[in-house]
Design an enzyme around this catalytic site. Structure first.
Site, PDB file in Angstrom:
ATOM      1  N   LYS A 198      24.910   2.375  16.415  1.00 32.26           N
ATOM      2  CA  LYS A 198      24.498   1.485  17.513  1.00 32.26           C
ATOM      3  C   LYS A 198      23.542   2.186  18.490  1.00 32.26           C
ATOM      4  O   LYS A 198      22.484   1.667  18.834  1.00 32.26           O
ATOM      5  CB  LYS A 198      25.752   0.988  18.252  1.00 32.26           C
ATOM      6  CG  LYS A 198      26.585   0.036  17.401  1.00 32.26           C
ATOM      7  CD  LYS A 198      27.844  -0.399  18.089  1.00 32.26           C
ATOM      8  CE  LYS A 198      28.952   0.633  18.062  1.00 32.26           C
ATOM      9  NZ  LYS A 198      29.471   1.010  16.739  1.00 32.26           N
TER      10      LYS A 198
ATOM     11  N   THR B 136      22.961  13.544  23.576  1.00 34.62           N
ATOM     12  CA  THR B 136      23.800  12.679  24.422  1.00 34.62           C
ATOM     13  C   THR B 136      25.065  12.306  23.650  1.00 34.62           C
ATOM     14  O   THR B 136      25.752  11.362  24.023  1.00 34.62           O
ATOM     15  CB  THR B 136      23.065  11.368  24.802  1.00 34.62           C
ATOM     16  OG1 THR B 136      22.621  10.733  23.597  1.00 34.62           O
ATOM     17  CG2 THR B 136      21.898  11.603  25.724  1.00 34.62           C
ATOM     18  N   SER B 137      25.333  13.020  22.547  1.00 33.94           N
ATOM     19  CA  SER B 137      26.424  12.578  21.677  1.00 33.94           C
ATOM     20  C   SER B 137      27.722  13.342  21.957  1.00 33.94           C
ATOM     21  O   SER B 137      28.592  12.820  22.652  1.00 33.94           O
ATOM     22  CB  SER B 137      25.986  12.691  20.221  1.00 33.94           C
ATOM     23  OG  SER B 137      26.556  11.655  19.492  1.00 33.94           O
ATOM     24  N   ARG B 138      27.849  14.554  21.448  1.00 29.65           N
ATOM     25  CA  ARG B 138      29.026  15.387  21.750  1.00 29.65           C
ATOM     26  C   ARG B 138      28.577  16.844  21.761  1.00 29.65           C
ATOM     27  O   ARG B 138      27.790  17.273  20.901  1.00 29.65           O
ATOM     28  CB  ARG B 138      30.122  15.217  20.691  1.00 29.65           C
ATOM     29  CG  ARG B 138      30.961  13.954  20.835  1.00 29.65           C
ATOM     30  CD  ARG B 138      31.814  13.921  22.125  1.00 29.65           C
ATOM     31  NE  ARG B 138      32.507  12.656  22.273  1.00 29.65           N
ATOM     32  CZ  ARG B 138      32.048  11.600  22.944  1.00 29.65           C
ATOM     33  NH1 ARG B 138      30.873  11.649  23.551  1.00 29.65           N
ATOM     34  NH2 ARG B 138      32.755  10.501  23.030  1.00 29.65           N
TER      35      ARG B 138
ATOM     36  N   ASP C 135      23.178  15.804  27.851  1.00 27.24           N
ATOM     37  CA  ASP C 135      24.160  15.063  28.644  1.00 27.24           C
ATOM     38  C   ASP C 135      25.563  15.560  28.297  1.00 27.24           C
ATOM     39  O   ASP C 135      26.519  15.280  29.010  1.00 27.24           O
ATOM     40  CB  ASP C 135      24.041  13.562  28.343  1.00 27.24           C
ATOM     41  CG  ASP C 135      24.864  12.707  29.303  1.00 27.24           C
ATOM     42  OD1 ASP C 135      24.845  13.010  30.516  1.00 27.24           O
ATOM     43  OD2 ASP C 135      25.524  11.751  28.853  1.00 27.24           O
TER      44      ASP C 135
ATOM     45  N   GLU D   4      31.595  21.430  28.661  1.00 28.46           N
ATOM     46  CA  GLU D   4      31.593  20.384  29.685  1.00 28.46           C
ATOM     47  C   GLU D   4      32.977  19.989  30.192  1.00 28.46           C
ATOM     48  O   GLU D   4      33.104  19.544  31.330  1.00 28.46           O
ATOM     49  CB  GLU D   4      30.875  19.134  29.172  1.00 28.46           C
ATOM     50  CG  GLU D   4      31.668  18.380  28.119  1.00 28.46           C
ATOM     51  CD  GLU D   4      30.990  17.071  27.728  1.00 28.46           C
ATOM     52  OE1 GLU D   4      29.792  17.110  27.444  1.00 28.46           O
ATOM     53  OE2 GLU D   4      31.668  16.038  27.696  1.00 28.46           O
TER      54      GLU D   4
ATOM     55  N   HIS E 200      27.528  14.077  31.356  1.00 23.94           N
ATOM     56  CA  HIS E 200      28.113  13.014  30.531  1.00 23.94           C
ATOM     57  C   HIS E 200      28.026  11.649  31.239  1.00 23.94           C
ATOM     58  O   HIS E 200      29.023  10.953  31.414  1.00 23.94           O
ATOM     59  CB  HIS E 200      29.584  13.347  30.195  1.00 23.94           C
ATOM     60  CG  HIS E 200      30.014  12.736  28.895  1.00 23.94           C
ATOM     61  ND1 HIS E 200      30.743  13.408  27.952  1.00 23.94           N
ATOM     62  CD2 HIS E 200      29.783  11.507  28.373  1.00 23.94           C
ATOM     63  CE1 HIS E 200      30.961  12.613  26.917  1.00 23.94           C
ATOM     64  NE2 HIS E 200      30.379  11.461  27.147  1.00 23.94           N
ATOM     65  N   GLN E 201      26.804  11.311  31.635  1.00 26.77           N
ATOM     66  CA  GLN E 201      26.614  10.063  32.370  1.00 26.77           C
ATOM     67  C   GLN E 201      25.830   9.030  31.564  1.00 26.77           C
ATOM     68  O   GLN E 201      25.424   8.002  32.112  1.00 26.77           O
ATOM     69  CB  GLN E 201      25.903  10.345  33.709  1.00 26.77           C
ATOM     70  CG  GLN E 201      24.422  10.726  33.569  1.00 26.77           C
ATOM     71  CD  GLN E 201      23.738  10.940  34.899  1.00 26.77           C
ATOM     72  OE1 GLN E 201      24.038  11.895  35.593  1.00 26.77           O
ATOM     73  NE2 GLN E 201      22.813  10.065  35.255  1.00 26.77           N
TER      74      GLN E 201
ATOM     75  N   PHE F 178      26.659   6.796  29.610  1.00 25.10           N
ATOM     76  CA  PHE F 178      27.255   5.453  29.584  1.00 25.10           C
ATOM     77  C   PHE F 178      27.149   4.737  30.923  1.00 25.10           C
ATOM     78  O   PHE F 178      27.443   3.554  31.017  1.00 25.10           O
ATOM     79  CB  PHE F 178      28.751   5.565  29.228  1.00 25.10           C
ATOM     80  CG  PHE F 178      29.566   6.142  30.356  1.00 25.10           C
ATOM     81  CD1 PHE F 178      29.565   7.494  30.610  1.00 25.10           C
ATOM     82  CD2 PHE F 178      30.275   5.312  31.212  1.00 25.10           C
ATOM     83  CE1 PHE F 178      30.273   8.026  31.680  1.00 25.10           C
ATOM     84  CE2 PHE F 178      30.992   5.830  32.281  1.00 25.10           C
ATOM     85  CZ  PHE F 178      30.984   7.199  32.523  1.00 25.10           C
TER      86      PHE F 178
HETATM   87  P1  NAI Z   1      28.180   4.530  15.669  1.00 23.57           P
HETATM   88  O1  NAI Z   1      29.488   4.717  14.972  1.00 23.57           O
HETATM   89  O2  NAI Z   1      27.633   3.146  15.862  1.00 23.57           O
HETATM   90  O3  NAI Z   1      27.052   5.391  14.915  1.00 23.57           O
HETATM   91  C1  NAI Z   1      27.226   6.698  14.489  1.00 23.57           C
HETATM   92  C2  NAI Z   1      26.299   6.932  13.307  1.00 23.57           C
HETATM   93  O4  NAI Z   1      26.377   8.313  12.953  1.00 23.57           O
HETATM   94  C3  NAI Z   1      26.678   6.110  12.063  1.00 23.57           C
HETATM   95  O5  NAI Z   1      25.548   5.448  11.569  1.00 23.57           O
HETATM   96  C4  NAI Z   1      27.199   7.169  11.083  1.00 23.57           C
HETATM   97  O6  NAI Z   1      26.944   6.857   9.724  1.00 23.57           O
HETATM   98  C5  NAI Z   1      26.403   8.386  11.539  1.00 23.57           C
HETATM   99  N1  NAI Z   1      26.985   9.652  11.104  1.00 23.57           N
HETATM  100  C6  NAI Z   1      28.291   9.980  10.959  1.00 23.57           C
HETATM  101  N2  NAI Z   1      28.400  11.267  10.571  1.00 23.57           N
HETATM  102  C7  NAI Z   1      27.131  11.742  10.456  1.00 23.57           C
HETATM  103  C8  NAI Z   1      26.593  13.005  10.080  1.00 23.57           C
HETATM  104  N3  NAI Z   1      27.381  14.039   9.744  1.00 23.57           N
HETATM  105  N4  NAI Z   1      25.247  13.133  10.069  1.00 23.57           N
HETATM  106  C9  NAI Z   1      24.440  12.096  10.417  1.00 23.57           C
HETATM  107  N5  NAI Z   1      24.898  10.888  10.776  1.00 23.57           N
HETATM  108  C10 NAI Z   1      26.226  10.718  10.789  1.00 23.57           C
HETATM  109  O7  NAI Z   1      28.341   5.288  17.062  1.00 23.57           O
HETATM  110  P2  NAI Z   1      27.508   5.042  18.409  1.00 23.57           P
HETATM  111  O8  NAI Z   1      28.157   3.974  19.208  1.00 23.57           O
HETATM  112  O9  NAI Z   1      26.063   4.923  18.086  1.00 23.57           O
HETATM  113  O10 NAI Z   1      27.781   6.417  19.187  1.00 23.57           O
HETATM  114  C11 NAI Z   1      27.274   7.649  18.703  1.00 23.57           C
HETATM  115  C12 NAI Z   1      27.892   8.770  19.507  1.00 23.57           C
HETATM  116  O11 NAI Z   1      27.418   8.712  20.845  1.00 23.57           O
HETATM  117  C13 NAI Z   1      29.423   8.703  19.665  1.00 23.57           C
HETATM  118  O12 NAI Z   1      30.079   9.288  18.554  1.00 23.57           O
HETATM  119  C14 NAI Z   1      29.669   9.490  20.908  1.00 23.57           C
HETATM  120  O13 NAI Z   1      29.879  10.841  20.541  1.00 23.57           O
HETATM  121  C15 NAI Z   1      28.341   9.389  21.686  1.00 23.57           C
HETATM  122  N6  NAI Z   1      28.482   8.665  22.957  1.00 23.57           N
HETATM  123  C16 NAI Z   1      28.048   9.278  24.105  1.00 23.57           C
HETATM  124  C17 NAI Z   1      28.135   8.641  25.326  1.00 23.57           C
HETATM  125  C18 NAI Z   1      27.641   9.293  26.594  1.00 23.57           C
HETATM  126  O14 NAI Z   1      27.977   8.807  27.690  1.00 23.57           O
HETATM  127  N7  NAI Z   1      26.839  10.338  26.530  1.00 23.57           N
HETATM  128  C19 NAI Z   1      28.739   7.308  25.431  1.00 23.57           C
HETATM  129  C20 NAI Z   1      29.110   6.717  24.173  1.00 23.57           C
HETATM  130  C21 NAI Z   1      29.002   7.399  22.979  1.00 23.57           C
END
Ligand code: NAI
Length: 331
Positions: free
Chosen positions: A155, A231-233, A257, A262, A294-295, A297
C-alpha cells in the site's frame, strides 16, 4: 466494551474522543504510561487494551494480560513486530490492528524526507534563522528524469511509486510479489535496483528475511550515490554499516523516519540529556542526514482513520463479528 488506552498523546485523545462521540457502547480510559510489565496490571477489569507501534507486547506482558483476563489487544497501528503473536494466540488473546489507515501519509513523508535531505532544507532552515543567507553547502540534486527504486510495493510503496512517477522519475521496484496496479513500474532484482537507483526508499515489512537487508554489501552495490530513505522499520538497515557508508560518501543524502535505536527516543522529550555514543547523535552529525521520529503516519486524515477502525474493531469483537474482519486480524 471498556478499553484501557496506553501511551496516550494529546493527538490520540483528540481523534479518539471525536470518534467516541459517535458511539455509546465503547468507553476508553486514557492512560499516559505505556504498557510494560509494571503497568500491565492497570488493565485489570477492562475488556481490552489499546497499544501502539513501540509498546512492549512481549511474552511476559502477554502472560500478565492473560492472567487478568484481557481477551483483546487493539493495535492503533499497522505494524505488529512488537507483539509476540504466538504467545498471544496460545493465551487466547485476539489482536486486531489497522492495516492501511493512510498509505499516502507515510509515502508523502518519505518524499518529504527525500526532498528535505536532498535539497538540504534542514540546513538552510537553521542557517536562515541565524541570518546566514550564504548558499554554500546547500547544493541539491533534481529528482526529475532520475530513477526511483522502491523496495516493497504494497500500500505505502505503491503510493510512493505514484508520487515518484508524478515527479517525472523512472520508477523501478523490488518486491517478492508484483503489484498489478502499477503498470508504469518496472520490477527488477534487488541488486539491479540498488545499482541503478538515484533514490532508494524502503517500504517492506521487517521480517527475518528482510532484517538488515541494507548492509555493507547492499550499500556497496549502490553505484549512483543515491538519496536513501527509510520510513519502514529501523532494523531493515544495519545502522553501523549505514554510518560507515555515509562516512565513505556513498550517499548523496539520507532521510530516516525509523532507525534501530529509535525505541528509546520515539515520542520522548530527551532534550536535557547528553546522548553520548548514541546512534542518533552520530547520524545527526552528518550534514546530509535528516531524522524524524517515526512520524510518517502523523496526519489528521490518518489519525481519523486509525480511531475509526480501532473502535470498529472493538465493536466487531464485542459483537462476535471478528471472523468477518479477517483482514484486520494479525496472524
Ligand atoms: P503492505 O503489507 O501493504 O506492503 C508491504 C510490501 O512489502 C508487500 O508488497 C510485500 O510483498 C513486500 N515485501 C515483504 N517482504 C519483502 C521483502 N523481503 N523484500 C521486498 N518486499 C517485501 O504494507 P504497507 O502498509 O505498505 O507498509 C509497509 C511498511 O511501512 C510496514 O511494514 C511498516 O513497517 C511501515 N510503516 C511505517 C509507518 C511510519 O509511521 N513510518 C506507518 C505505517 C507503516
Amino acid at each position: 466494551m471498556n478499553i484501557l488506552f496506553y501511551d496516550t498523546t494529546t493527538y490520540d485523545k483528540k481523534s479518539f474522543d471525536e470518534e467516541l462521540a459517535k458511539h455509546t457502547d465503547v468507553t476508553i480510559t486514557f492512560q499516559e504510561a505505556d504498557i510494560s510489565e509494571k503497568t500491565v496490571s492497570l488493565a485489570k477489569g477492562y475488556d481490552a487494551i489499546c497499544a501502539f507501534v513501540n509498546s512492549d507486547l512481549s511474552a511476559p506482558v502477554i502472560d500478565k494480560l492473560a492472567e487478568i483476563d484481557i481477551k483483546l489487544i487493539l493495535l492503533r497501528c499497522a505494524g505488529f513486530n512488537n507483539v509476540d503473536i504466538k504467545r498471544a494466540s496460545e493465551k487466547g488473546i485476539t489482536i486486531l490492528r489497522v492495516p492501511g489507515y493512510s498509505p499516502e501519509a507515510v509515502a508523502e513523508h518519505a518524499i518529504a524526507l527525500a526532498l528535505a535531505a536532498g535539497r538540504r532544507i534542514h540546513k538552510s532552515y537553521i542557517k536562515v534563522r541565524e541570518n546566514n543567507f550564504s548558499l554554500v553547502g546547500l547544493t541539491g540534486v533534481n529528482l526529475y528524469k532520475k530513477t526511483a527504486g522502491i523496495i516493497g510495493t504494497g500500500k505505502i510503496g505503491a503510493a510512493m511509486c505514484r508520487i515518484c512517477q508524478g515527479f517525472g522519475m523512472k520508477v523501478i521496484a523490488y518486491d517478492v510479489y508484483q503489484n498489478k496496479d502499477l503498470p508504469f513500474v518496472e520490477y527488477v532484482s534487488l541488486n539491479e535496483l540498488l545499482e541503478n537507483s538515484d533514490l532508494i526508499s524502503l517500504h517492506c515489512p521487517l521480517t527475518e528475511e528482510s532484517y538488515h537487508m541494507i548492509n555493507k554489501d547492499s550499500i556497496g552495490m549502490m553505484k549512483k550515490r543515491p538519496i536513501f530513505v527509510n520510513t519502514s522499520r529501523g532494523a531493515l538497515v544495519d545502522t553501523e554499516d549505514l554510518i560507515k557508508g555515509i562516512r565513505e560518501n556513498k550517499f548523496f543524502a539520507v532521510g530516516l523516519d525509523v532507525y534501530e535505536e529509535e525505541a528509546i527516543n520515539v515520542f520522548e522529550n530527551r532534550e536535557d540529556e547528553l546522548l553520548e555514543h548514541s546512534v542518533t547523535a552520530r547520524l545527526l552529525s552528518f550534514p546530509n542526514v535528516i531524522i524524524t521520529s517515526h512520524q510518517g503516519f502523523l496526519t489528521n486524515e490518518a489519525l481519523a482513520a486509525i480511531s475509526e477502525v480501532t473502535i470498529r474493531n472493538a465493536r466487531n469483537f464485542a459483537a462476535g463479528n471478528v471472523k468477518d474482519y479477517e483482514a484486520n486480524q494479525v496472524k
